[in-house]
Design an enzyme around this catalytic site. Structure first.
Site, PDB file in Angstrom:
ATOM      1  N   LYS A  46       0.887  -1.161   0.000  1.00 27.20           N
ATOM      2  CA  LYS A  46       0.000   0.000   0.000  1.00 27.20           C
ATOM      3  C   LYS A  46       0.929   1.216   0.000  1.00 27.20           C
ATOM      4  CE  LYS A  46      -4.039   1.614   2.579  1.00 27.20           C
ATOM      5  NZ  LYS A  46      -4.883   2.059   1.479  1.00 27.20           N
TER       6      LYS A  46
HETATM    7  N1  PMP Z   1      -8.221  -1.341  -2.236  1.00 26.65           N
HETATM    8  C1  PMP Z   1      -7.670  -0.122  -2.220  1.00 26.65           C
HETATM    9  C2  PMP Z   1      -7.035   0.389  -3.470  1.00 26.65           C
HETATM   10  C3  PMP Z   1      -7.692   0.655  -1.057  1.00 26.65           C
HETATM   11  O1  PMP Z   1      -7.136   1.876  -1.047  1.00 26.65           O
HETATM   12  C4  PMP Z   1      -8.326   0.151   0.095  1.00 26.65           C
HETATM   13  C5  PMP Z   1      -8.384   0.985   1.339  1.00 26.65           C
HETATM   14  N2  PMP Z   1      -7.239   0.776   2.118  1.00 26.65           N
HETATM   15  C6  PMP Z   1      -8.902  -1.123   0.038  1.00 26.65           C
HETATM   16  C7  PMP Z   1      -8.827  -1.837  -1.138  1.00 26.65           C
HETATM   17  C8  PMP Z   1      -9.580  -1.710   1.236  1.00 26.65           C
HETATM   18  O2  PMP Z   1      -8.639  -2.109   2.180  1.00 26.65           O
HETATM   19  P1  PMP Z   1      -8.977  -2.158   3.727  1.00 26.65           P
HETATM   20  O3  PMP Z   1     -10.217  -2.952   3.868  1.00 26.65           O
HETATM   21  O4  PMP Z   1      -7.798  -2.856   4.318  1.00 26.65           O
HETATM   22  O5  PMP Z   1      -9.158  -0.766   4.189  1.00 26.65           O
END
Ligand code: PMP
Length: 298
Positions: free
Chosen positions: A152
């Site tokens: 991320k």
């Molecule tokens: N995909 C992307 C591109 C994101 O930015 C997020 C948000 N973090 C998610 C999926 C969902 O991830 P999470 O459930 O861990 O927040």
């Protein structure tokens, strides 16, 4: 922006307005930062952070993947996070962890530039209204052969920014991205599920989707509710013929989709409703089976 009193920066709480960086910060030029979006919810025991250690583990993994040294342990970052939420006095909030390659060297690799870690919190209304209109983006999802999609990291978010802007300009609420092979990947800041004949399916990380913590939560809640769930490749046409489609992510929560590329869906169908109610109970500490996912401030 809902400003809070303090931001934690490299070991100290500083006033919100003073949490600044230099214009020659490496991450501003080359996208060399990793981030997390986490939430604290109101519970009967006071504010509590949902799946904090899982977010901090992913932050460490992201840093390792992009080769960014991160000198704080999970224990240190957990303590710093709880301290920041408490100092800002939020009943509930969004929490943004960021570790970025800072100021000091302007080469591409810039190995001598320090890593700066910050934790900002603010009170944030839901980003998406309930019932979104999705469009398939003309942009393809980042390919894992080009950038590591498991990290991320901030640089790759330009892909999301382009897709989201295109969708908003075209009068939609959100974009769904296909990967280079044409399979469904995810939305710009959320994972995606389809429901068909009472079964759930969601694209795997190999499709270019983030290994979402909410996605994992939904899978576990589905198992509890006896709803079969699979991670598998989905076609664009699977979205058009689904009984229900919903997005999920920390900031978004669980949001049902009303249409995809102007093909109307059933909206908040029974499976989405069951899962979203269960999710609401879990994050607010009303389900004793999942209290261990909540870290109280005290
Ligand atoms: N995909 C992307 C591109 C994101 O930015 C997020 C948000 N973090 C998610 C999926 C969902 O991830 P999470 O459930 O861990 O927040």
């Amino acid at each position: 922006m809902n400003e809070a009193a303090h931001i934690w920066m490299d070991g100290a709480l500083v006033p919100w307005a003073e949490a600044r960086v230099h214009v020659l910060t490496h991450a501003l030029h080359y996208g060399t930062a990793v981030l997390e979006g986490t939430r604290a919810y109101e519970t009967a025991q006071g504010p509590a952070v949902f799946r904090l250690d899982d977010h901090l583990t992913r932050l460490h993994h992201s840093a390792r993947i992009i080769g960014l040294p991160l000198r704080y342990t999970t224990d240190e970052l957990r303590a710093a996070t709880l301290k920041t939420v408490a100092a800002n006095g939020h009943p509930a909030c969004y929490i943004r962890h960021l570790a970025h390659r800072g100021y000091g060297e302007m080469g591409i690799a810039a190995r001598s530039a320090p890593t700066v870690v910050s934790i900002a919190t603010w009170e944030w209304a839901p980003l998406l209204e309930q019932g979104v209109r999705l469009m398939t983006s003309s942009w393809r999802r980042n390919d894992q052969a080009v950038v590591p999609t498991a990290a991320k990291a901030t640089g790759p978010y330009l892909n999301s920014v382009l897709a989201k802007s295109e969708a908003l300009d075209a009068g939609y609420d959100e974009a769904v991205l296909l990967n280079a092979a044409g399979y469904v990947s995810e939305c710009t800041g959320a994972n995606l599920f389809v429901v068909r004949d009472g079964r759930l399916a969601t694209p795997p990380p190999s499709a270019g989707a983030l290994d979402g913590i909410t996605q994992d939560t939904v899978e576990r809640l589905a198992a509890d509710l006896g709803v079969p769930v699979a991670r598998r490749d989905l076609l664009r046409s699977d979205l058009y013929t689904a009984d229900e489609v919903f997005l999920c992510g920390t900031a978004a929560g669980i949001v049902h989709v009303d249409s995809v590329d102007n093909r109307a869906l059933n909206g908040r169908g029974p499976v989405t409703a069951k899962l979203s109610d269960a999710y609401d109970d879990v994050v607010h500490g009303r389900d004793p089976r999942y209290r261990h996912w909540l870290t109280p401030l005290g």
